[in-house]
Scaffold this active site. Sequence first.
Site, PDB file in Angstrom:
ATOM      1  N   GLY A 280       0.790  -1.220   0.000  1.00  0.00           N
ATOM      2  CA  GLY A 280       0.000   0.000   0.000  1.00  0.00           C
ATOM      3  C   GLY A 280       0.824   1.273   0.000  1.00  0.00           C
ATOM      4  N   CYS A 281       0.230   2.339   0.516  1.00  0.00           N
ATOM      5  CA  CYS A 281       0.790   3.678   0.363  1.00  0.00           C
ATOM      6  C   CYS A 281       2.116   3.888   1.092  1.00  0.00           C
ATOM      7  CB  CYS A 281      -0.224   4.710   0.846  1.00  0.00           C
ATOM      8  SG  CYS A 281      -1.758   4.736  -0.121  1.00  0.00           S
ATOM      9  N   TYR A 282       2.404   3.079   2.112  1.00  0.00           N
ATOM     10  CA  TYR A 282       3.650   3.267   2.855  1.00  0.00           C
ATOM     11  C   TYR A 282       4.810   2.443   2.300  1.00  0.00           C
ATOM     12  CZ  TYR A 282       2.851  -1.266   5.141  1.00  0.00           C
ATOM     13  OH  TYR A 282       2.665  -2.610   5.390  1.00  0.00           O
ATOM     14  N   ALA A 283       4.589   1.710   1.229  1.00  0.00           N
ATOM     15  CA  ALA A 283       5.587   0.759   0.735  1.00  0.00           C
ATOM     16  C   ALA A 283       6.898   1.419   0.322  1.00  0.00           C
ATOM     17  CB  ALA A 283       5.014  -0.039  -0.429  1.00  0.00           C
TER      18      ALA A 283
ATOM     19  N   PHE B 126       1.243   6.188   5.327  1.00  0.00           N
ATOM     20  CA  PHE B 126       0.314   5.345   6.056  1.00  0.00           C
ATOM     21  C   PHE B 126      -0.243   4.272   5.121  1.00  0.00           C
ATOM     22  CE2 PHE B 126       0.040   9.865   6.940  1.00  0.00           C
ATOM     23  CZ  PHE B 126       0.598   9.903   8.212  1.00  0.00           C
TER      24      PHE B 126
END
Length: 369
Positions: free
Chosen positions: A154-157, A353
Amino acid sequence: MKSYLCAVGTANPDHKIPQMQASGFMADVLQFDAAEARKLAALYRVSGIENRYTVLEDYTRGNGSFEFFPNTADLEPFPQVAPRMQVYREQALPLSLKAIQNCLESNESLDLQQVTHLVTVSCTGMYAPGLDIEIIESLSLPTTIERTSVNFMGCYAAFNALKLANTICRSQPEANVLVVCTELCSLHFQKSKEHDHLVSNALFGDGAAAAWVSGKAPKGVSLAFEAFHCELMSSGKKDMAWHIGNFGFEMTLSAYIPDLIKKGIRQLSVNLLSRLNLDLPDIKWFAIHPGGRKILEAIEQELGIGRAENRFSYAVLRDYGNMSSATVLFVIKEVMKSLGPENDGERVLSFAFGPGLTMESMLLKINYV
């Protein structure tokens, strides 16, 4: 040993869609009545997004001229996972190469033949042999390059990829790590009136970002990695999730996420900064993943920072929407473009996040040679 974020490059597909045009597309294909369409338009209008990009030209067309979606009133038979992944395989490589080229253009001292490690990141598509191998073949890079793929986080990768790059460069001073985040979120449009799906459809766009990490600082501006800190808020496990369904990847994005992040962001910051005996007033620059306007506002309220300090995140949200893992690198690029010799030694605080609920933080020190 230190490692440095030397350059960031970004890229988007050719098809740019204004946010309110996207709202009209969704209202039409979801067969909303006038009242539902007005509510949807209000959701899109307050998103903080003006434009997004997509690999699917259908989003800019009217029903009857679609190439990917069926030309039926209800889009049936709705595309399943296989055709969506076929488009991902066709489009991910050229977009990745475009981002890599942009990264190289931002610092003329970079030489692709010096890349020792490649880290590819994506949560919107997978195949094997994968994007990592295709990048090496397309750029005629050494086949001895060590490859790692970070998938479905997701977005924190991007933070996990940067952590890995930092570890590699600190242990191998001669290493040069190329990180490539490529996300084609628009492939996963869900034909659903559920609120979570309506919000996801309103926020996500397509983009790619490439970052060069090295044990040696280049001439000009770079960012030295100082510290990372991650915390997991299990209470938000059900509020942000990412599942593979029969008709694409389904994102759960509840309205409670800004409140959850607000509850944890101060302690996350304190835990990170205390490692270097720093406090929030010591931070001059912020690079926050713009998961949505309400998330940015919640963080500002809790940390006591203003919209001006958070301007880079708002600009990326406005111009591109949320592009999952690539987004925070878009923000960092905008920060780097604003730095000069007078900023040497100042700090950049960055957050992202994702599912879990995962909260990532990173502290960077501006280095100007």
